[in-house]
Motif scaffolding. Structure first.
Motif, short mmCIF file in Angstrom:
data_model
loop_
_atom_site.label_atom_id
_atom_site.label_comp_id
_atom_site.label_asym_id
_atom_site.label_seq_id
_atom_site.Cartn_x
_atom_site.Cartn_y
_atom_site.Cartn_z
N MET A 72 0.79 -1.09 0.07
CA MET A 72 -0.07 0.04 0.08
C MET A 72 0.88 1.29 0.10
N ASP A 76 0.66 4.53 -2.52
CA ASP A 76 0.69 5.80 -2.33
C ASP A 76 1.61 6.71 -2.90
N SER A 108 -9.37 0.50 -1.13
CA SER A 108 -8.48 -0.26 -0.49
C SER A 108 -9.09 -0.32 0.84
N ASP A 110 -8.54 -2.02 4.90
CA ASP A 110 -7.47 -2.81 6.00
C ASP A 110 -8.16 -4.04 6.39
N LEU A 116 -9.33 2.80 3.39
CA LEU A 116 -8.44 3.40 3.42
C LEU A 116 -8.10 4.76 2.72
N THR A 117 -7.57 5.70 3.10
CA THR A 117 -7.02 6.84 2.45
C THR A 117 -5.98 6.50 1.48
N VAL A 118 -6.20 6.90 0.20
CA VAL A 118 -5.08 6.56 -0.67
C VAL A 118 -4.53 7.84 -1.44
N THR A 167 -3.15 -5.58 2.65
CA THR A 167 -4.06 -5.02 2.36
C THR A 167 -5.21 -5.40 1.16
#
Length: 522
Positions: A72, A76, A108, A110, A116-118, A167
């Motif tokens: 992950m 990013d 995405s 967890d 999740l923040t990407v 992930t």
């Protein structure tokens, strides 16, 4: 109800229970089933094809992520580089991570399944709704095919991939447009199918009406016949089938037989009424004479022995006349019952010579010519043939002058035997010759009861033969009897109880118009 007692002709009403409606409904139902089946198959095939296209795109993206073996953090970093490149080239930044997969929603999760923040981008509402709709992403990772899920009322196809750091990446594609395409195709199919059904219903109604027209003609003809018009027949039609044409021909044949049987029955009933009336009249005359003489004797008015003798002779003559009439009536009754004959080999030439000898004995001055040489055997009833010859000869003796020549003959020809008796008397008119075999028919009011020729015809028909007359005014009368030379029907009884020898004064059934000096011929 008609005057004849039969129901009146039915009206042309075609309801749901008519054959026309049933055939139309059957065709429409069959086509409707075909249209629905074809539409369903095409819709299923279209859905499978379109979903397979979406699934291939999703699975291709999933396989690409799995083959990259990245974490992950690397995603990013790559997202930051992509965003920086977009700003450098003046292109707007993608709103969220779903831009990494074309036409799909990318999110995405967890280890706990939370979005999740990407690359600094927070999950959108659509991504959160997709994550919430999936529930257990681990099952998607293990499955080889995408799932169908409902996201905020919209259908989606969803699959998942797992990165190296654990992930989970969800990949989803909306199938709303796909289902819209399928719905439009279904509407088009059903619209075209409905148009086909309407067209088929109209064509079937028109075709069935044209093909059913002969059956309607049969109904009208049957109704007309039921009302008394026995001459009606089913007309032919240019628009017909083999089975309907066969039915028409069979029905017309049956109607012809019905009409013939009806006319025969009416004619037989009329003949019976006329026969009963004539017989009553013929019997009433001698009975009236006998009753009159008996009344004279009862009142003592016959005092003279000569008068009593004359009265006795007159009563005896009337009794003899009545007896002969009764014998002839009994003979006709037996002939009407089509009796079986007591057949045997009969020498027809001997019978003709005997009849000629009897005529010469009774009228010595009459010229008689006989053409009957040798032996001519025929299988027949001898008593019936003697009675036939006796009636024919008696006709000549009674209704022609004593000096009129007579010819009798017999000959064999082509498996048949012809017997004829011909005279050179006054002959018969055409209308009288046509009725010569009618019972109690006496043209010009001649002598006799009018049963002689009827008996001749009955005897000939009992032998399965034919009898014909040839005559004209002034040309005499010739009666020709044609008999089969082979065996006829066997028998256990004779035709009648009358003696085989001809009786003097036997009546003749038909007579010509009066011609002096001869008396009127009956």
């Amino acid at each position: 109800m008609s005057r004849s007692g039969w129901p009146r002709r039915p009206c042309r009403r075609h309801g749901l229970y008519s054959l026309r409606a049933k055939l139309t409904l059957a065709n429409v139902v069959l086509l409707a089933v075909g249209v629905v089946t074809a539409t369903a198959v095409s819709a299923i095939a279209m859905r499978v094809y379109l979903l397979d296209s979406v699934d291939r795109e999703l699975m291709s993206t999933r396989d690409s992520i799995g083959a990259a073996r990245i974490s992950m953090e690397q995603v990013d970093a790559l997202s930051a580089l992509i965003a920086l490149s977009d700003r450098t080239h003046g292109e707007p930044a993608a709103d969220g991570a779903d831009s990494l997969v074309h036409g799909a929603v990318f999110i995405s999760l967890d280890a706990g399944g939370a979005p999740l923040t990407v690359a600094g981008f927070a999950p959108t509402a659509e991504q959160r709704a997709l994550a919430a709709a999936v529930g257990d992403p681990a099952a998607l990772v293990a499955d080889d095919e995408p799932y169908d899920v409902d996201v905020a009322g919209d259908p989606y196809r969803v699959t998942a991939a797992r990165m190296d750091d654990g992930t989970t990446v969800l990949l989803g594609a909306s199938t709303t447009s796909l289902h819209g395409v399928i719905a439009k195709a279904l509407k088009l199919d059903f619209a075209v199918g409905g148009l086909l059904l309407a067209t088929l219903a109209c064509l079937t109604l028109f075709g069935v009406r044209r093909r059913m027209r002969p059956l309607e003609d049969m109904v009208e003809t049957s109704s007309a016949i039921a009302e008394g018009d026995l001459t009606r027949r089913v007309p032919s039609s240019s628009e017909t089938t083999l089975e309907v044409e066969q039915l028409r021909l069979a029905l017309n044949s049956m109607l012809q037989q019905v009409e013939t049987a009806h006319h025969t029955r009416e004619r037989s009933a009329a003949q019976l009424r006329r026969f009963v009336g004539d017989a009553s009249h013929e019997l009433r005359t001698p009975l009236a004479a006998i009753r009159g003489y008996l009344q004279l004797h009862d009142k003592g008015m016959l005092t003279d022995p000569g008068e009593r003798r004359r009265a006795w002779d007159r009563m005896s003559d009337e009794v003899d006349r009545m007896g002969r009439l009764v014998d002839e009536l009994l003979t006709l009754a037996r002939l009407d019952q089509r009796p079986e004959l007591r057949v045997r080999n009969v020498d027809l030439t001997r019978l003709v010579r005997d009849a000629a000898a009897d005529l010469r004995a009774q009228q010595p001055d009459r010229p008689v010519t006989v053409r009957a040489d040798g032996v001519l055997l025929v299988r027949a009833d001898e008593s019936g043939l003697r009675q036939l010859l006796g009636n024919l000869v008696s006709n000549v003796r009674t209704h022609t002058p004593a000096d009129v020549p007579v010819r009798l003959g017999v000959e064999r020809s082509a498996g048949t035997v012809r017997l004829y008796v011909a005279d050179e008397g006054p002959g018969l008119a055409e209308e009288d010759a046509a009725r010569i075999f009618d019972r109690f028919f006496r043209a010009g009011g001649g002598a006799g009861s009018g049963l002689g020729m009827a008996i001749v015809q009955g005897v000939v028909e009992a032998h399965e033969g034919e009898v014909a007359v040839s005559t004209a005014p002034g040309d005499g009368l010739k009666v020709t009897v044609t008999l089969p030379s082979g065996p006829t029907r066997s028998s256990r009884a004779d035709l009648g109880s009358t003696p085989p020898r001809p009786r003097p004064g036997a009546p003749r059934a038909a007579v010509p118009a009066p011609s002096p000096p001869s008396p009127p011929r009956p």
